[in-house]
Design a protein around this motif. Sequence first.
Motif: not given
Length: 182
Positions: A19-21, A66-73, A123-131
């Motif tokens: 799915r798209r990010t 506290k924000a619900n994001f896998e990555c926060k920049i 370098e950012i890697r999103l690793t959540s199984p649902s992401g």
Amino acid sequence: MEPATPQDSNTGQETRATRRTRFVCISDTHNANIALPKGDVLIHAGDLTNKGSHSELSKTVQWLEKANFECKIVIAGNHELTLDEPYYTGLKASSSSYDEDVGACLDILKTSSLTYLCHDSAEIRLTSPSGPRTRFTVFGSPYSPRRGEETAFSAFVYDSPTNPSGQAPTLWADIAPGRISW
């Protein structure tokens, strides 16, 4: 019974549904804890605070963590005075009303779960199984050109490239080819 894993019709190898990010970019919140839309990556592109005080940074970092994001920049803006150490040191020397500990203010961001970029990349890697399991490199810089008197008391400001003493060509040459990729 588990559903069958999809397979590529040409190779027969297992494929993973993708799915798209979703990127959410905000700025200029100036200490306000606003409601945020859903997303995978949150980018706060400057002016988290009014003056970059330790108290302001602490509260804003707590809100962002506290924000619900896998990555926060996070990238500082011209209002984060304490995060521009040379600039803030000059302010401290000229007035006793500037008394924040620059190191302590920087530590708030450096020891948080946020990715703090100050004219550098990560370098950012999103690793959540649902992401979306996206991998990307991002460059973030707080610098902006001086625009006259309105930026007289602003952090991370450089002289305009039209000014013979302007820093822009050198400043932006720091972004090496290949440091930004998708």
